[in-house]
Design a protein around this motif. Sequence first.
Motif, PDB file in Angstrom:
ATOM      1  N   UNK A 196     -68.260  30.970 -19.332  1.00 56.95           N
ATOM      2  CA  UNK A 196     -67.354  29.950 -18.805  1.00 56.95           C
ATOM      3  C   UNK A 196     -65.982  30.514 -18.493  1.00 56.95           C
ATOM      4  N   UNK A 197     -65.505  31.391 -19.367  1.00 53.41           N
ATOM      5  CA  UNK A 197     -64.206  32.032 -19.146  1.00 53.41           C
ATOM      6  C   UNK A 197     -64.244  32.906 -17.890  1.00 53.41           C
ATOM      7  N   UNK A 198     -65.323  33.653 -17.703  1.00 58.32           N
ATOM      8  CA  UNK A 198     -65.447  34.483 -16.502  1.00 58.32           C
ATOM      9  C   UNK A 198     -65.459  33.624 -15.237  1.00 58.32           C
ATOM     10  N   UNK A 199     -66.180  32.500 -15.276  1.00 59.30           N
ATOM     11  CA  UNK A 199     -66.220  31.609 -14.115  1.00 59.30           C
ATOM     12  C   UNK A 199     -64.860  30.988 -13.847  1.00 59.30           C
ATOM     13  N   UNK A 200     -64.085  30.709 -14.884  1.00 61.50           N
ATOM     14  CA  UNK A 200     -62.750  30.150 -14.663  1.00 61.50           C
ATOM     15  C   UNK A 200     -61.838  31.182 -14.003  1.00 61.50           C
ATOM     16  N   UNK A 201     -61.985  32.445 -14.370  1.00 62.03           N
ATOM     17  CA  UNK A 201     -61.211  33.506 -13.719  1.00 62.03           C
ATOM     18  C   UNK A 201     -61.620  33.618 -12.255  1.00 62.03           C
ATOM     19  N   UNK A 202     -62.911  33.556 -12.003  1.00 68.88           N
ATOM     20  CA  UNK A 202     -63.399  33.628 -10.623  1.00 68.88           C
ATOM     21  C   UNK A 202     -62.880  32.440  -9.810  1.00 68.88           C
ATOM     22  N   UNK A 203     -62.869  31.261 -10.422  1.00 70.96           N
ATOM     23  CA  UNK A 203     -62.370  30.082  -9.726  1.00 70.96           C
ATOM     24  C   UNK A 203     -60.898  30.193  -9.390  1.00 70.96           C
TER      25      UNK A 203
END
Length: 113
Positions: free
Chosen positions: A102-109
Amino acid sequence: MYKFLNLILGTSDVPTYMAGLVFALIGLAFYFKSKVAKRNKQSAATPYRFSWKFFTQDNLVEMAFSLLAIFLALRFSVEYAGVEVTMIYSFVIGFSLPKFIGWLYSIQGKARK
C-alpha cells in the motif's frame, strides 16, 4: 518433480514452506482485522454492521495481490533478505507486506500527480 518443487519453493522443504505459509496467512488475518477495526461505521459507503460479502468485495484485489506477494517473499527470502523461512519471519511478512505494498502504491500515486 523434486527439481520442479525446488525451483518453485526454493531451498525450503515443502513442510517448512507450507507451515510458513500458514503463519503468513495468520499474519494477513491480523492485518485485515486491524483494517476492519478502523472502518468508519457512519460512512454511507460501508454497512454499519460487519458483512463478509462487503468485506470480500471491498478487499478481494488486495487479498489476491497480498497472497501473491507473500508467496514471492517466502520463495525469495534467502535471495533478497538472506533469511531462511521461519515461522516468525512468515508471520511478520503476512502482517506487514500488505502495508508495504500500500505504501509503494501511494508513492506511485503521488508520482503521477
